[in-house]
Design a protein around this motif. Structure first.
Motif, PDB file in Angstrom:
ATOM      1  N   THR A  72       8.668   5.347  -8.358  1.00  0.00           N
ATOM      2  CA  THR A  72       9.593   4.700  -7.424  1.00  0.00           C
ATOM      3  C   THR A  72      10.827   5.559  -7.174  1.00  0.00           C
ATOM      4  N   SER A  75      10.020   8.265  -4.537  1.00  0.00           N
ATOM      5  CA  SER A  75      10.071   7.703  -3.193  1.00  0.00           C
ATOM      6  C   SER A  75      11.512   7.517  -2.732  1.00  0.00           C
ATOM      7  N   SER A  76      12.358   7.050  -3.644  1.00  0.00           N
ATOM      8  CA  SER A  76      13.756   6.803  -3.306  1.00  0.00           C
ATOM      9  C   SER A  76      14.508   8.107  -3.048  1.00  0.00           C
ATOM     10  N   ARG A  78      13.345  10.903  -1.810  1.00  0.00           N
ATOM     11  CA  ARG A  78      12.991  11.404  -0.480  1.00  0.00           C
ATOM     12  C   ARG A  78      13.809  10.715   0.602  1.00  0.00           C
ATOM     13  N   SER A  79      13.931   9.407   0.481  1.00  0.00           N
ATOM     14  CA  SER A  79      14.669   8.640   1.479  1.00  0.00           C
ATOM     15  C   SER A  79      16.142   9.030   1.499  1.00  0.00           C
ATOM     16  N   VAL A 237       6.826  -0.300  -4.944  1.00  0.00           N
ATOM     17  CA  VAL A 237       6.919   0.642  -3.825  1.00  0.00           C
ATOM     18  C   VAL A 237       6.676  -0.068  -2.493  1.00  0.00           C
TER      19      VAL A 237
END
Length: 276
Positions: A72, A75-76, A78-79, A237
């Motif tokens: 997780t 993913s965070s 990248r954002s 996710v």
């Protein structure tokens, strides 16, 4: 026992893990809070309901939470990186001391009694809740970050205490950085990267060096419950973006206050279980 019997006998457990993943993902997107601050207490009480001792439940909840933070946080990162909110310079300066804190803290988790972790989590959860309830986003104490010695202490402490209680670092690093007049949006984005530095080595340490408690829930290896990991991660996710979409429509400030009250009650309940 075949796989079908195993699934049928553990439907309540699987359902609870699904709910944990959904809840953690929604809160992460809705309020910007790390999943660990939700996952640890939920797993702690869930495992106890399955007959696991409080001490063993806390050890496994801590390690499993760190494992779920790994994907997780990627993913965070990248954002936040796309939005320019990850402070690469600060990360380079802090990464080694954070890692040292994580390795020491996660090694201690494999050696100490779970009661100590419960006490520590209860205190951190309670302080975090009070911070969310009473501190405004603009309140600062210092005009800038301290010198290199002070920053080394900050980074090491963030890694150590976060690993000890199974959280990704945002719960500690964001309020700590903003105390020093650090931009809130960069604090949140950088905390996502700090979460990966904490969770990956921490989870690996607890998986490889931790001794599985005799009463640990099924599917536990080292101190990590792989069944919990498999159920929680995809849902976290999946539901984080949904939570973020709701955040645009709801009063996130009021919701954060409600969550802070729930977190305060949870922290106090964990402390009460130790002393009452």
């Amino acid at each position: 026992m075949n796989y079908i019997e195993f699934i049928l006998n553990n439907i309540p457990t699987f359902s609870a893990l699904v709910a944990t993943g959904i809840f953690a993902g929604m809160l992460a997107g809705l309020l910007g809070v790390g999943g660990g601050i939700v996952i640890v207490p939920v797993l702690y009480f869930l495992f106890q309901s399955l007959g696991v001792s409080a001490e063993s439940a806390m050890l496994v909840a801590t390690a499993t939470s760190l494992a779920t933070i790994v994907p997780t946080s990627i993913s965070s990162i990248r954002s936040h990186h796309r939005q320019g909110n990850v402070d690469v310079v600060l990360l380079k300066r802090w990464s080694v001391c954070i890692l040292v804190g994580v390795l020491v803290g996660s090694w201690l988790v494999t050696r100490v009694d779970g009661t100590i972790l419960t006490l520590l989590f209860g205190l951190i959860a309670t302080m975090s809740a009070l911070n969310m309830l009473f501190r405004t986003g603009k309140s600062t104490i210092y005009k800038a970050l301290p010198n290199i010695v002070g920053q080394t202490v900050m980074g090491t402490s963030i890694g150590f205490f976060s690993a000890m209680v199974g959280i990704g670092g945002g719960t500690i690093s964001v309020p700590l950085l903003t105390l020093f007049n650090y931009p809130a949006h960069k604090a949140v984005g950088t905390a996502a990267a700090i979460g990966l530095i904490i969770s990956l080595p921490g989870a690996i340490t607890m998986l490889t060096l931790g001794s599985t408690p005799t009463d640990a829930p099924v599917g536990t290896y080292g101190l990590v419950n792989l069944i919990g990991f498999i159920f929680i991660v995809p849902l976290t996710v999946l539901f984080a973006p949904i939570g973020a979409a709701f955040a645009a429509k709801l009063d996130a400030v009021k919701l954060k206050k409600v969550f802070a009250i729930v977190l305060l009650i949870t922290g106090l309940r964990m402390l009460a279980q130790l002393f009452l």
